[in-house]
Design a protein around this motif. Structure first.
Motif, PDB file in Angstrom:
ATOM      1  N   GLU A  41      -2.151  -4.802   8.044  1.00 25.54           N
ATOM      2  CA  GLU A  41      -2.497  -4.900   6.617  1.00 25.54           C
ATOM      3  C   GLU A  41      -2.853  -6.336   6.218  1.00 25.54           C
ATOM      4  O   GLU A  41      -3.823  -6.566   5.490  1.00 25.54           O
ATOM      5  N   GLU A  45      -6.185  -7.793   4.387  1.00 23.52           N
ATOM      6  CA  GLU A  45      -6.114  -8.551   3.129  1.00 23.52           C
ATOM      7  C   GLU A  45      -6.772  -9.929   3.276  1.00 23.52           C
ATOM      8  O   GLU A  45      -7.423 -10.420   2.351  1.00 23.52           O
ATOM      9  N   ASP A 182      -5.166  -0.390  -2.321  1.00 24.67           N
ATOM     10  CA  ASP A 182      -3.813  -0.387  -2.883  1.00 24.67           C
ATOM     11  C   ASP A 182      -3.813  -0.186  -4.385  1.00 24.67           C
ATOM     12  O   ASP A 182      -2.749  -0.081  -5.001  1.00 24.67           O
TER      13      ASP A 182
END
Ligand code: HEM
Ligand SMILES: [Ca+2]
Ligand SMILES: [Mn+2]
Length: 353
Positions: A41, A45, A182
């Motif tokens: 993740e 990001e 998200d």
């Protein structure tokens, strides 16, 4: 040519230029303590930050942003509140401690984190890495980053003003092959854009071309203001951005989009060259130092081209480009289960750390 290498102050490494030395320790720190040597993740990001930092630039002067200057990290308290930057605080919060621990600039850190992180993603290209972006002295301006509810006209115009062609926009969207939202689906995080969110493969380009049928999690309506639209694999938890849908079908971008579906090598090379541009927006390249030697060879691709996810087939393609579409195999068996962890685990709760 000058073949001399300098000895780094760490007493261990040598480099082509002293400016590269600080990045050896940073590389180890990022891999061990942030990425965990996976296409995690935090890799996704970090890659996203290169877009939200770089595309703040404006050739016309409509926006004052400095491009790839680290402003999104240095002025995170301002920039992560811009509506199109929703969720980027995950990336800036993760990178902030590394800025404190290492003597590098914020712009260099963002580009380096993305290039190093990508090496953990099978099929990613080995990116160029230049050093020397001066720290931003001001935050970028709100409104410069296009969003998923924007029209193709708006997206292409904004990218053009930042220095990118329509082909380059499509090529950069290979990044959405390792992407999960998200913020768009209410009450859900890590909602993937393709069935292989830990593989830098061409699945994304194929799956966005399939007819959408529903939104994930048994909701009845897409989050239209959030730029969501029906996906072809809603039952498997995949979502689709309206902007990706539109760019895959617009006459200006559809052929470029389609060209990469069965060509992993082309996608990698296209992404590598457009990232060279994105990573240096607003910078005087003649003042930067090439430290690409710090970037290892990424993990190799696991397959050469996309395959139809089990249960889908070519009759679901929505093609607007006249070029012939490649003949692709269909995955056998039950509907594709989309992994939630980089190690292939199907349950987010079981992901390491
Ligand atoms: C048309 C332009 C683009 C639009 C509208 C767009 C939009 C979005 C949106 C809405 C998300 C989900 C964020 C969230 O809810 O957490 C996302 C994720 C992401 N985007 Fe883009 N994007 C664009 C271009 C790019 C570019 C140029 C890059 C990098 C080269 C990029 C890299 C990523 C990555 C890696 C993620 C996944 C982040 C994660 O999984 O945490 N995007 N994008
Ligand atoms: Ca993928
Ligand atoms: Mn995320």
């Amino acid at each position: 040519a000058n073949y001399r290498r300098v000895s780094c102050p760490d007493g261990i490494n040598t480099a082509t230029n002293e400016a590269c030395c600080a990045f050896f320790a940073l590389r180890d720190d990022l891999q061990t303590n942030l990425f965990e040597n996976e296409c995690s993740e935090d890799v996704h990001e970090s890659l996203r930050l290169t877009f939200h930092d770089g595309v703040s630039f404006s050739k016309s002067g409509n926006f004052s942003g400095g491009g790839a200057d680290g402003s999104i990290l240095l002025f995170a308290d301002i920039e992560t509140n811009f509506s199109e930057n929703l969720g980027t605080e995950d990336g800036t919060d993760a990178l902030a401690p590394f800025l404190t621990r290492h003597l590098v600039t914020a712009g260099d850190l963002i580009q380096f984190a993305a290039a190093i992180g990508l090496t953990n993603c099978p099929g990613a290209p080995r990116l160029q890495f230049l050093v020397g972006r001066p720290n931003a002295t001001a935050a970028a301006e709100d409104g410069a980053i296009p969003g998923p509810a924007d029209s193709v006209d708006t997206i292409l115009a904004r990218f053009a003003d930042a220095g990118f062609t329509s082909d380059e926009v499509v090529r950069l969207l290979a990044s959405h092959s390792i992407a999960r939202s998200d913020t768009i689906v209410p009450n859900h995080q890590a909602v993937p854009f393709d069935s292989t969110p830990f593989n830098f493969d061409t699945q994304f380009f194929l799956e966005v071309l399939l007819r959408g049928t529903a939104v994930p999690f048994n909701r009845t309506e897409p989050n239209i203001s959030g730029g969501e639209i029906d996906s072809p694999l809603a039952a498997e938890g995949e979502m689709r951005l309206q902007s990706d849908f539109a760019l895959a079908r617009d006459s200006r971008t559809a052929c470029e989009w389609q060209s990469m579906v069965d060509d992993q090598t082309l996608m990698m090379e296209n992404f590598r060259t457009s990232m060279m541009k994105l990573s240096n927006v607003g910078q005087d390249i003649s003042k930067l130092i090439d430290c690409s030697e710090l970037i290892p060879e990424p993990l190799p691709a696991t397959k050469p081209n996309a395959t139809f996810p089990a249960g889908t087939n070519s009759s679901e393609l929505q093609l607007t480009c006249a070029s012939p579409f490649p003949s692709l195999a269909t995955d056998p068996g039950q509907a594709t289960q989309i992994p939630e962890c980089p190690d292939g685990d199907l349950n987010l709760a079981d992901c390491p750390s």
